[in-house]
Write a protein that holds these residues in place. Structure first.
Motif, short mmCIF file in Angstrom:
data_model
loop_
_atom_site.label_atom_id
_atom_site.label_comp_id
_atom_site.label_asym_id
_atom_site.label_seq_id
_atom_site.Cartn_x
_atom_site.Cartn_y
_atom_site.Cartn_z
N SER A 99 0.83 -1.21 0.00
CA SER A 99 0.00 0.00 0.00
C SER A 99 0.87 1.26 0.00
O SER A 99 1.73 1.43 0.86
CB SER A 99 -0.92 0.02 1.23
OG SER A 99 -1.48 1.29 1.40
N GLU A 143 -8.69 4.47 6.10
CA GLU A 143 -9.71 4.66 5.05
C GLU A 143 -9.06 4.85 3.69
O GLU A 143 -9.54 4.33 2.69
CB GLU A 143 -10.61 5.84 5.39
CG GLU A 143 -11.56 5.54 6.53
CD GLU A 143 -12.42 6.73 6.91
OE1 GLU A 143 -12.56 7.66 6.08
OE2 GLU A 143 -12.95 6.73 8.03
N GLN A 146 -7.93 1.47 2.45
CA GLN A 146 -9.07 0.69 1.96
C GLN A 146 -9.54 1.20 0.60
O GLN A 146 -9.94 0.42 -0.25
CB GLN A 146 -10.20 0.72 2.98
CG GLN A 146 -9.87 -0.03 4.25
CD GLN A 146 -10.86 0.23 5.37
OE1 GLN A 146 -11.66 1.15 5.32
NE2 GLN A 146 -10.75 -0.58 6.42
N ALA A 147 -9.46 2.51 0.38
CA ALA A 147 -9.89 3.09 -0.89
C ALA A 147 -8.95 2.70 -2.03
O ALA A 147 -9.37 2.64 -3.18
CB ALA A 147 -9.97 4.61 -0.78
N GLU A 148 -7.70 2.41 -1.72
CA GLU A 148 -6.76 1.99 -2.75
C GLU A 148 -7.21 0.70 -3.43
O GLU A 148 -6.92 0.48 -4.59
CB GLU A 148 -5.37 1.72 -2.14
CG GLU A 148 -4.55 2.94 -1.86
CD GLU A 148 -3.20 2.57 -1.26
OE1 GLU A 148 -2.25 3.29 -1.58
OE2 GLU A 148 -3.10 1.61 -0.48
N HIS A 149 -7.90 -0.15 -2.68
CA HIS A 149 -8.27 -1.47 -3.19
C HIS A 149 -9.66 -1.49 -3.83
O HIS A 149 -10.02 -2.48 -4.44
CB HIS A 149 -8.21 -2.51 -2.06
CG HIS A 149 -6.85 -2.58 -1.43
ND1 HIS A 149 -5.72 -2.94 -2.12
CD2 HIS A 149 -6.44 -2.31 -0.18
CE1 HIS A 149 -4.67 -2.90 -1.32
NE2 HIS A 149 -5.07 -2.52 -0.14
N ARG A 150 -10.40 -0.41 -3.68
CA ARG A 150 -11.73 -0.36 -4.28
C ARG A 150 -11.62 -0.02 -5.75
O ARG A 150 -10.81 0.78 -6.16
CB ARG A 150 -12.60 0.69 -3.59
CG ARG A 150 -13.01 0.31 -2.23
CD ARG A 150 -14.03 1.31 -1.69
NE ARG A 150 -13.84 1.42 -0.27
CZ ARG A 150 -13.55 2.53 0.39
NH1 ARG A 150 -13.49 3.67 -0.23
NH2 ARG A 150 -13.37 2.52 1.68
N LYS A 151 -12.51 -0.63 -6.51
CA LYS A 151 -12.59 -0.30 -7.93
C LYS A 151 -13.86 0.50 -8.15
O LYS A 151 -14.89 0.23 -7.53
CB LYS A 151 -12.62 -1.57 -8.76
CG LYS A 151 -11.34 -2.35 -8.64
CD LYS A 151 -11.24 -3.42 -9.65
CE LYS A 151 -9.91 -4.04 -9.40
NZ LYS A 151 -9.39 -4.91 -10.19
N PRO A 152 -13.79 1.50 -9.02
CA PRO A 152 -15.01 2.27 -9.26
C PRO A 152 -16.08 1.40 -9.92
O PRO A 152 -15.77 0.49 -10.68
CB PRO A 152 -14.55 3.38 -10.20
CG PRO A 152 -13.27 2.93 -10.76
CD PRO A 152 -12.68 1.93 -9.81
N ARG A 153 -17.31 1.70 -9.59
CA ARG A 153 -18.43 0.97 -10.18
C ARG A 153 -18.53 1.31 -11.64
O ARG A 153 -18.29 2.44 -12.07
CB ARG A 153 -19.71 1.35 -9.45
CG ARG A 153 -20.83 0.40 -9.62
CD ARG A 153 -21.90 0.66 -8.60
NE ARG A 153 -22.69 1.85 -8.88
CZ ARG A 153 -23.77 1.85 -9.65
NH1 ARG A 153 -24.20 0.74 -10.21
NH2 ARG A 153 -24.42 2.96 -9.86
#
Length: 160
Positions: A99, A143, A146-153
């Motif tokens: 990260s 936070e 965690q946002a680094e691993h999210r993919k946009p919808r």
């Protein structure tokens, strides 16, 4: 220097939000907020309530005229510090997993946390405002990790 709102002054020193954010929450100028903290001007109840609401801080802490401390001889306070250590370990694990946000925190951001923990161990107490600011910094870092691993919808249907 004697402050009218010593805990608010301490929180602003250590919180990741800038004083302009706190002034914005209160809907006052930075100059008025500074004057209110030192007691030259009076902050209205609604202004302090807004800071508490939008910054997620306890109103009673902001309003208290005396500096609040967490102390090593109190079990509950030692547990609060222990929770910070757990969050630091979580960030450290994320750094090992690659990260960038965690790496940035471990290289630059953790200095405040480490210094506070050393002060807690050596002097037996630290200000609650300092604790709250550093806790918010840790929470925001987690936070961001965690946002680094999210993919946009994405769209579910193809549009032609």
């Amino acid at each position: 220097m004697q402050f009218a709102y010593p805990n608010l002054a301490e929180i602003i020193n250590y919180h990741p939000y800038h004083i302009t954010s706190f002034a914005g929450f209160a809907e006052v100028t930075v100059e008025l907020l500074k004057a209110g903290i030192i007691g030259v001007e009076e902050l209205k109840e609604t202004e302090i309530l807004n800071i508490a609401k939008y910054a997620g801080l306890p109103y009673t802490v902001l309003k208290c005229p005396r500096m609040i401390y967490i102390q090593k001889n109190r079990y509950r306070h030692r547990q609060m510090i222990k929770r910070l250590e757990i969050k630091l370990h979580e960030i450290w694990e994320a750094q090992k997993d690659g990260s960038k946000e965690a790496d940035l925190y471990m290289r630059c951001g953790r200095i405040g946390l480490v210094n506070m923990m050393l002060d807690f161990q050596n002097t037996g107490k630290v200000t609650y405002g300092r604790y709250l600011g550093i806790l918010e910094n840790l929470n925001q870092t987690i936070e961001f990790i965690q946002a680094e691993h999210r993919k946009p919808r994405d769209v579910t249907r193809k549009t032609a």
